[in-house]
Design a protein around this motif. Structure first.
Motif, PDB file in Angstrom:
ATOM      1  N   UNK A  64       0.823  -1.210   0.000  1.00 54.04           N
ATOM      2  CA  UNK A  64       0.000   0.000   0.000  1.00 54.04           C
ATOM      3  C   UNK A  64       0.863   1.269   0.000  1.00 54.04           C
ATOM      4  N   UNK A  65       0.844   2.052   1.096  1.00 46.94           N
ATOM      5  CA  UNK A  65       1.598   3.318   1.048  1.00 46.94           C
ATOM      6  C   UNK A  65       3.016   3.197   1.584  1.00 46.94           C
TER       7      UNK A  65
ATOM      8  N   UNK B 138      -4.560   2.457  -7.108  1.00 53.10           N
ATOM      9  CA  UNK B 138      -3.380   3.313  -7.199  1.00 53.10           C
ATOM     10  C   UNK B 138      -2.154   2.730  -6.525  1.00 53.10           C
TER      11      UNK B 138
ATOM     12  N   UNK C 182       3.655   2.159  -5.833  1.00 53.63           N
ATOM     13  CA  UNK C 182       3.445   3.245  -4.859  1.00 53.63           C
ATOM     14  C   UNK C 182       4.288   3.035  -3.612  1.00 53.63           C
TER      15      UNK C 182
ATOM     16  N   UNK D  92       0.454   9.209  -4.507  1.00 51.57           N
ATOM     17  CA  UNK D  92       0.119   7.786  -4.532  1.00 51.57           C
ATOM     18  C   UNK D  92       0.115   7.214  -3.116  1.00 51.57           C
ATOM     19  N   UNK D  93       1.111   7.598  -2.352  1.00 50.27           N
ATOM     20  CA  UNK D  93       1.219   7.144  -0.978  1.00 50.27           C
ATOM     21  C   UNK D  93      -0.046   7.487  -0.199  1.00 50.27           C
TER      22      UNK D  93
ATOM     23  N   UNK E 166      -3.057   8.189  -1.368  1.00 48.87           N
ATOM     24  CA  UNK E 166      -4.231   7.485  -1.899  1.00 48.87           C
ATOM     25  C   UNK E 166      -4.288   6.041  -1.396  1.00 48.87           C
ATOM     26  N   UNK E 167      -3.124   5.478  -1.112  1.00 50.77           N
ATOM     27  CA  UNK E 167      -3.053   4.101  -0.641  1.00 50.77           C
ATOM     28  C   UNK E 167      -3.027   4.008   0.874  1.00 50.77           C
ATOM     29  N   UNK E 168      -3.300   5.097   1.528  1.00 53.65           N
ATOM     30  CA  UNK E 168      -3.200   5.089   2.990  1.00 53.65           C
ATOM     31  C   UNK E 168      -3.978   3.926   3.585  1.00 53.65           C
TER      32      UNK E 168
ATOM     33  N   UNK F  98      -8.907   6.116  -3.127  1.00 51.23           N
ATOM     34  CA  UNK F  98      -8.284   5.193  -4.084  1.00 51.23           C
ATOM     35  C   UNK F  98      -9.322   4.592  -5.051  1.00 51.23           C
TER      36      UNK F  98
END
Ligand SMILES: Nc1ncnc2c1ncn2[C@@H]1O[C@H](COP(=O)(O)O)[C@@H](O)[C@H]1O
Ligand SMILES: Nc1ncnc2c1ncn2[C@@H]1O[C@H](COP(=O)(O)O)[C@@H](O)[C@H]1O
Ligand SMILES: Nc1ncnc2c1ncn2[C@@H]1O[C@H](COP(=O)(O)O)[C@@H](O)[C@H]1O
Ligand SMILES: Nc1ncnc2c1ncn2[C@@H]1O[C@H](COP(=O)(O)O)[C@@H](O)[C@H]1O
Ligand SMILES: [Mg+2]
Ligand SMILES: [Mg+2]
Ligand SMILES: [Mg+2]
Ligand SMILES: [Mg+2]
Ligand SMILES: [Mg+2]
Ligand SMILES: [Mg+2]
Ligand SMILES: [Mg+2]
Ligand SMILES: [Mg+2]
Lengths: 224, 224, 224, 224, 224, 224, 224, 224
Positions: free
Chosen positions: C155-156, C182, C188, D191-192, D194-196, E205
């Motif tokens: 993920x992030x 994403x 990412x 991106x980071x 959005x992927x939280x 996302x």
């Protein structure tokens, strides 16, 4: 039919028509092969042909004629079918096909077989990836005496640069889709090869062993 | 003020605070330096500092005190400013900084100076790009006896893989933005390094010589 | 055959050859394993090996000899096969393997088992993702006393930065392909880790637990 | 003229028209401001306004009327111009604006000033990046009692996830273009975020402090 | 076990723990559910759960206790499992979930059900894509009286901007992976939404209906 | 010289040669213009011409002849130079050029002027972005009676879809580079337009107002 | 139900509703078809319909009424279903659909059938890729007398530029996903077409034969 | 010094060292030139040299010796400096350098001059872009009798495919950064060339005229 096989290309480009097997049925391939042979081509190459489709194709050629089926051969590693014998070797010297790892063999063999069919003597230097540079250096002689080299590699694609620095002849770099994650399906190797700091390196599409072998053989025949 | 310099980090991380000079004015940098020295830090590193800003900074340190200005030194190639002497070398062995071409020197020197300041002995092998592999092989001894290696390269970044295959120690690969076109500002070299087929290679951000030198010095002190 | 297993690498790189199982048949793997053991390697690692292929491999090893099959072990979570016992722990301290979520376990275990086989004591801190920071802070002691840390996250990928800020030792960040949309198949997390604002963080390829564990163990043995 | 300022939006959306200053001349901005004030708006916001253009704008407002020029104020850090007083605070609680480093201030201040103008009480927690997590944890109380939080960060953008895990309220994450190399102009941070892996985090465009502050203030007034 | 379910989060974040079902076995999910219920949570949400895994899960809950199985419900369109009743509606008003086409329903329903479970009244406006703008305008009233809106769309994602322009409340935009070719798996819709020229739009996302519904419900309860 | 102006294209394509001014000197442009006029073309279009280069060009045309300089006109907003009068309007109806914001005017005017020169009646609907949909709906009549529409927009590019849904005629969508961050220099708007859920929308390159106007005028003359 | 078929679009846009079959069940499609026919539409188009789903659909239409099933026809190459007869040809001239290779036929036929159904006379020039330019030049007459051309090509997409240079009419370029490696699923062809140096070329989404045929037919009817 | 010019390469690779002038000062270039000439090289090539730096370089060579300065020549269009006479033509035939537009000349000339210096006869076919295919066909003879062709093009890069189809010899495709918007700085042309459906095409980096000319000349000398 819809397809317009380019039977004049054998003359115009000096080599015969090649069939891209990926999106075609065995029946379509068999049809095009017959048309090419009828128009006088001495050999036919089919790329990206899986074993099942090849079996089917063989049956269809059998139904066409004895000549068609006896001329046909399947090459599992290269995923290619061929009809007719390789053209007689007529290039300046030999084409060296080098690859980085055993996982790249499918693509290296596609290049090697293509060049062979088009009338080039082919030598091989496989599993000579740069992470164990001594394996590559052990082939220095083979590299320095080649007429043209095909360098096949996935992952970071560094093989092309190191060979480019060792060789005096043109190098055709062929990236493969071997790898995972940041290899991005071969894009990393492709970019690496395009940015090669060695001169005398040009590049073909990812997994395009056919294109690399074709270009290498053309080069090996320049001026012939 | 807004900035919260992390004066405890010298203790917590074993090394002192580092100032990223890129987006800061000379006045801001001078202020943070004073605060760090006051809090007892023995040395300060400023990265991404251009000559003009360094001149301005020197004037401001002069205005602060004689101690501040005499401790200050500017390193043009590395684009860095330092205050105080390097920490006494205390690592297991030496950090080798290797780079592919003369265009990569700015980044290699940033790594070398950072590792020096943090108490590592540093050796250099510059202009040893893989397109002329003999230049690299001539350094095989230096490579095999290093404690940790920083490999700096732009374009196709193949240096990291070849060094990774020759070395027995950890390699920190640092891609540079040197190149054009498909080098994509260093992304090609970065991807290449991440896909290295050699084991024992890990990677830092494009042009992050500081990060590579820092990590190398940390590794050189592991267990100390 | 085509493959040139690098039996000298155990000496040259200080650790034995590792087999990338993804594109190979059980028969090919069994063959390389025999060759490696015959050449005197005390342990073999096979990565990216699914359970079916492992079963097949076990049968083939059985057919080779009793020694081959009794030395073999399959590790489902890590998707790895090993032959021989782990090297005796000889590093400076322990390697800490941390991961963000339970979905990252496959990769964390690949790192942990690799480091173990290469002679490092390994400790684990799993399911300590940053969204519940107290879980991570509860491990502060384990983090601060480690010799080197592998931080695994998808993920992030924020885990690497937070651990990098807490730790005084080198951190090897390993992004995973866990996520969707994403997360771009791990890109990412990879980018996030490369941009870490913490010093002392370097990065390996997406899902490359093997590479992270290998690098961590190398670091743990620096100067040994 | 060509521009059709949307004077009804103050009513329809509950807040007044905002002028994006980037591609406009001072004369165009002055013209739109006059039109907005004439139509009864009590306050005007101009974003992405550099000091020079602001000086020019001030002269033009002076030429319009005393009322226009005395109501105008320039905010250098936020790169914004405002006309009129902030709306009276009327939200549920306060908007907390947090940012990772001093380099992110331009964007954090844009968010803070926007929310202030739209009638929200704003508190700030600056330079609390995750590489020194204690700085962030020291603000835990401020975080847990906020009505809505704007988290501003460049580089790896991990701040949003950590705050998202600590807070019970909605978090608006705003990536910045701070960084270099693999930060890709802010795309990595974006991106980071959005992927939280934390719930309750939504994201605005890179460097869009205005959008983050606007959304935060809307949220702070929900149901009012 | 490896997993560390965060049973305190119900208190700390005001809502209960949510299980991401994608990479987990039915047994793992059943285990976590039991642990959460035992620790006192009144409701549990499982996302990305396909029908087969739900059937398996139901059997496992049955084996646990009657209370566990009778509280369980599967929602095919939303691909979610829930345990316990929705929290009593307690927000400021209603959450409106809008989506562009029938292909986006899976994601819209995930958002709607999440918000419902977390105690928000939810209304729906489906199949209101911008290519037939009258369908959207027919819902203007529903849009203007909402407390917060979730706008779900794939392909070009224009729905978020148009709704953002019509609404006075915060809009949470959720891109979907619906589309082909240049939709790039939802990246086009995502970029479109991030660049929305309407104020008051923030983004989650791709396909993250859960995150959108969660954020919307948090917003609907701000100050409560 | 090196350039081979295609003087036959006026006949073959029905419209005259167009000069792309970006990479050319005023002298080169003046030379090509003379050649085109001598070969009988009645009008010439120069795109991407900045004011300075236009001034220089005017001086050079003056030196050529009175006829050359009096026929020349510069259009600042469209950044274009023209020679000769527009072709007499001869299309089916009018070309409507619509744009989203005032920042898109440079591109919209390039389209409008191109279509005018090629013999199309042009109408304009500017500043009708979708965030304030009433501004667009107010032009419904103009939209529904057009023969062909050029829709120009940056940022999220939603204008093309909404117009595509309202119109019965072909829409040529032209993305602009207006925006920042995730607008990626116009790529977001481009992708958005390519994914339009409205039928009857085709797309040209980012900032290619010329191409859009040319295509629109061709369409307006189909069958003539 | 959830779907809101847009029965007024036949009038508003001049052509009838089209059903995107990809994400829908046969039952859903049958339902929408009935609704469309009931509301008076004379013909219905279903795109992206595979043979199995078409068989199922036929059974469902049979169950609806004799009229529904007898009006239905499946087109395997185009992967489309149609109900009702094509509209009577009423355009200015003919739509020429050209494609580069036999692998592009699925997309070319989707375009051709769509234009036919919408009342355009359609002619075809298939397998005329630029690598054998004489095949294309042999069709010069057909190209120069067309009212509008759809150019369908994968791989490098050069067909659109060459046709654009030969034709005097508008060209709608449709990239296909045919290719491998650096074709990036059609993105290479798409980019190539967007950058066409020929004027009068506009582009639709990858594999969007429907959209290309629709736009071509609209153009063919401009002013009618 | 740091640089290690590779004086043995003239022998090993058959051609002399080439200096990449982009990141070097005139003094550095002058120094390397002297070293190369002293070591016996008969000619030197400097690429990416702007006029100012060339002037400076000329002064420095003047200061070195009369021999150095009289042998030096600057080529403005190719942005190259050369020292010494071109090698005597010794290839199989001629190298044809073709380019699409006048904007590509800088790159075409870099290729042409490089091949000339390395001992190849060079012919030129400029401004033969595919949008006016008759210009290219007029050169069919020149194309069919070449030994090797360099095809230089920006924007959509279709030239390489069309030439590849016409020629019987190897084609080296060189993409340029000419274009805007979706040309992505040359990436579109690069991708297009890599996907060429013609056989016998390999590709070098964007704007790498030097690499293309070098490879072409190597090919022209194969077997010599
Ligand atoms: N060149 C560099 N690249 C990456 N990080 C850096 C660099 N220089 C300093 N840093 C990091 O940036 C931090 C200081 O950032 P700042 O507070 O903005 O000065 C230091 O603690 C370093 O970890
Ligand atoms: N999972 C893995 N990821 C990356 N590299 C690996 C992995 N497993 C093995 N390797 C490397 O791959 C080499 C063996 O590759 P091969 O000859 O294809 O088996 C080893 O020397 C390792 O350095
Ligand atoms: N193959 C296709 N590609 C793109 N759009 C399509 C396609 N087929 C149908 N459409 C569009 O999709 C709309 C119907 O979508 P839906 O309501 O999901 O069936 C139609 O109005 C068409 O404009
Ligand atoms: N324009 C260019 N593009 C790519 N490579 C070049 C170029 N010019 C020179 N080179 C290569 O760069 C090497 C010299 O690099 P350097 O030592 O940095 O001057 C030469 O051996 C060439 O192979
Ligand atoms: Mg070479
Ligand atoms: Mg190594
Ligand atoms: Mg640290
Ligand atoms: Mg939270
Ligand atoms: Mg709004
Ligand atoms: Mg329409
Ligand atoms: Mg044309
Ligand atoms: Mg050819």
């Amino acid at each position: 039919g819809y397809a317009k096989p380019d039977v004049g290309r054998g003359v115009r480009q000096g080599v015969s028509e090649v069939i891209y097997g990926a999106g075609k049925t065995a029946a379509q391939i068999a049809g095009i092969m017959r048309e090419l042979v009828r128009s006088g081509q001495e050999r036919v190459i089919v790329t990206r042909l899986d074993p099942q489709k090849s079996d089917e194709l063989r049956s269809l050629l059998m139904a066409q004629s004895l000549q068609m089926v006896t001329g046909y051969r399947y090459h599992a590693l290269a995923r290619m079918g061929t009809w007719g014998e390789p053209a007689a070797p007529g290039g300046h010297g030999y084409v060296l096909v080098a690859c980085a790892g055993t996982s790249d063999l499918y693509c290296a063999e596609e290049a090697a077989l293509t060049a062979t069919m088009l009338g080039s003597e082919v030598r091989r230097a496989y599993d000579v990836g740069v992470a164990g540079i001594h394996r590559l250096l052990a082939q220095a002689d083979l590299i320095q005496r080649a007429s043209v080299i095909v360098a096949v590699a996935g992952m970071e694609g560094a093989l092309a640069s190191v060979i480019g620095g060792l060789a005096a002849c043109p190098v055709i770099a062929c990236p493969t889709s071997v790898g995972y994650g940041a290899s991005l399906g071969g894009v990393s190797a492709l970019l690496s090869m395009l940015n090669s700091c060695a001169s005398g390196v040009s590049v073909v599409n990812i997994d395009n062993g056919f294109g690399a072998g074709y270009q290498a053989s053309l080069i090996n025949h320049v001026g012939r």
